[in-house]
Motif scaffolding. Sequence first.
Motif, PDB file in Angstrom:
ATOM      1  N   LEU A  49      -6.857 -31.336 -36.061  1.00 10.17           N
ATOM      2  CA  LEU A  49      -7.423 -30.624 -37.202  1.00 10.17           C
ATOM      3  C   LEU A  49      -6.361 -29.955 -38.061  1.00 10.17           C
ATOM      4  CD1 LEU A  49     -10.714 -29.028 -35.818  1.00 10.17           C
ATOM      5  CD2 LEU A  49     -10.423 -31.047 -37.266  1.00 10.17           C
ATOM      6  N   ASP A  50      -5.168 -29.712 -37.525  1.00 10.26           N
ATOM      7  CA  ASP A  50      -4.100 -29.151 -38.350  1.00 10.26           C
ATOM      8  C   ASP A  50      -3.657 -30.148 -39.424  1.00 10.26           C
ATOM      9  OD1 ASP A  50      -4.080 -26.771 -37.036  1.00 10.26           O
ATOM     10  OD2 ASP A  50      -2.440 -27.309 -35.670  1.00 10.26           O
ATOM     11  N   TYR A  51      -3.848 -31.438 -39.159  1.00 11.73           N
ATOM     12  CA  TYR A  51      -3.564 -32.453 -40.173  1.00 11.73           C
ATOM     13  C   TYR A  51      -4.748 -32.629 -41.121  1.00 11.73           C
ATOM     14  CZ  TYR A  51      -3.183 -37.022 -42.398  1.00 11.73           C
ATOM     15  OH  TYR A  51      -3.171 -38.030 -43.321  1.00 11.73           O
ATOM     16  N   HIS A  52      -5.944 -32.703 -40.579  1.00  9.66           N
ATOM     17  CA  HIS A  52      -7.111 -33.047 -41.380  1.00  9.66           C
ATOM     18  C   HIS A  52      -7.650 -31.877 -42.203  1.00  9.66           C
ATOM     19  CE1 HIS A  52      -7.608 -37.116 -39.817  1.00  9.66           C
ATOM     20  NE2 HIS A  52      -7.309 -36.636 -38.625  1.00  9.66           N
ATOM     21  N   LEU A  53      -7.466 -30.649 -41.735  1.00 15.70           N
ATOM     22  CA  LEU A  53      -7.956 -29.470 -42.452  1.00 15.70           C
ATOM     23  C   LEU A  53      -6.771 -28.584 -42.826  1.00 15.70           C
ATOM     24  CD1 LEU A  53     -11.079 -28.418 -40.338  1.00 15.70           C
ATOM     25  CD2 LEU A  53     -11.039 -29.641 -42.514  1.00 15.70           C
ATOM     26  N   ARG A  54      -6.562 -28.408 -44.124  1.00 19.74           N
ATOM     27  CA  ARG A  54      -5.412 -27.638 -44.594  1.00 19.74           C
ATOM     28  C   ARG A  54      -5.851 -26.622 -45.642  1.00 19.74           C
ATOM     29  NH1 ARG A  54      -0.271 -31.837 -44.946  1.00 19.74           N
ATOM     30  NH2 ARG A  54      -0.597 -32.823 -42.913  1.00 19.74           N
TER      31      ARG A  54
END
Length: 484
Positions: free
Chosen positions: A83-88
């Motif tokens: 999720l650190d990649y997909h949600l920013r």
Amino acid sequence: MEQQQLSGIDASFLYLETPETPMHVAGLTYFELPPGFEGSFYQHFRRFFESRLHTIPIFSKRLAPSLYDLDHPGWVDEEEIDLDYHLRETTLPAPGSEAQLEEVIGRLHANTLDRSRPLWQFYIITGLANGQGVLYSKVHHAAVDGGAGMAINKALYDVTAVPREVAPAPPKAASGKTAPSAPIAVDPVKGLTDIMGNMMRQQLKMWEAAPQILNSMTNAFLAKPGEMPAALGTLQNLISQLPTLNAPRTPFNATITRERSYAARTISLADTKAVAKASGAKLNDVVLAICGGALRRYLQEKGELPDKPLIAGVPISLREPGDTRQNNQVSGMLCQIATDVADPAERLKAILKSSSEAKQIAGTFRDAVPQDFAFVGAPILLQLVMLVYGRSGLADKLPMPMNVTISNVPGPPMPLYCAGAKVTALHPVSIPAHGAALNITVQSYMDALNFGLTADRRAVPDVGLLGDYLVEAAAELTKAVGTP
């Protein structure tokens, strides 16, 4: 790991993608923070979205290649979502203007998605001077089209400020942060068997569909006594249009770069419907007329308005009511948008005639157009063709069938809420292409038509000016038609 193979239409969006032509679609969700909200809305949204991620199956799948890329790839489950990649999140610098936001969207939209992961990415953007926040959400077109995108919206949004209860994800679907997975190892024997089986299925489908296609074509060429067969009339219309369906050269007919420009504008849905009712046109015809008026003024002021009318490529959804499958079911038509006509009301009449003929042509032969295809080596061969086409600059030289893409997507008529925040606007962000460097997509929301103008930055550096002209063209058309 079980694969769900992509159809030819879905996979084509992967093959069309190059560094200069990302093939993802996106949206801007403007929202007002909940009353009295304090803290990080990004963290608040992340917790909210993580609890619903499992309700959007395509968001937990990634691509897996076929053996030696001989056939279309497939979707497989991604066990752990980073999720650190997909949600920013990102914050606009002061003063937080709309122009600054549009600049950020242009940059974000130019970046391709990582194919080793599920093909989606969200950004929470804060810092707007008016205090609103924005969710920029992009998904690869191989995974979702406009109609299926509305199905994803149902999982993201609520119709009340209090989010509805959603059943929790099964234990195996729980998300977390891990390193990207290694590429899938494909069993050569199984891979080859699947490839040959798919080729055989495609051939069988063609044979099975042949009687239906033949029946559709026969019915099209049959007529009641004293009437002309539908297909003959359609062919006559097509033949009569052939001299005009060679689009005139414009700045939009160019090889595009990796950079994007973007503008978001809004007009009244009620006024647009009133124009349609008063003129006997469809809502989409009015949208085309508004775009035609704005493009006419934009090109005229630059001294680049052709004598011939511009031609728009208009996508057509083939999705049946109630079909929420997350795949692509689209076709399209070409329509003259009467940029050679100065009077707004007369321009609408000309567009109505052109669009009626274009719909007749598209409808007559709709059932004869296959929605799937497969041949050995498609992933490599089609990707190579796109790379050569882009690097050669052929779009700057070859005749083009269209100048601009114009798409109209119906949206929700009622207020929506996202993580308890009231949604104030929904603007599309779409795909320019070599030879059609400008894409105008509009989505309705409550009593508004929200335009998203996505362009190649070199071809249309001042897309915001064109957006302003859209708003003014809508007002001019309303006045010219004389709505109540």
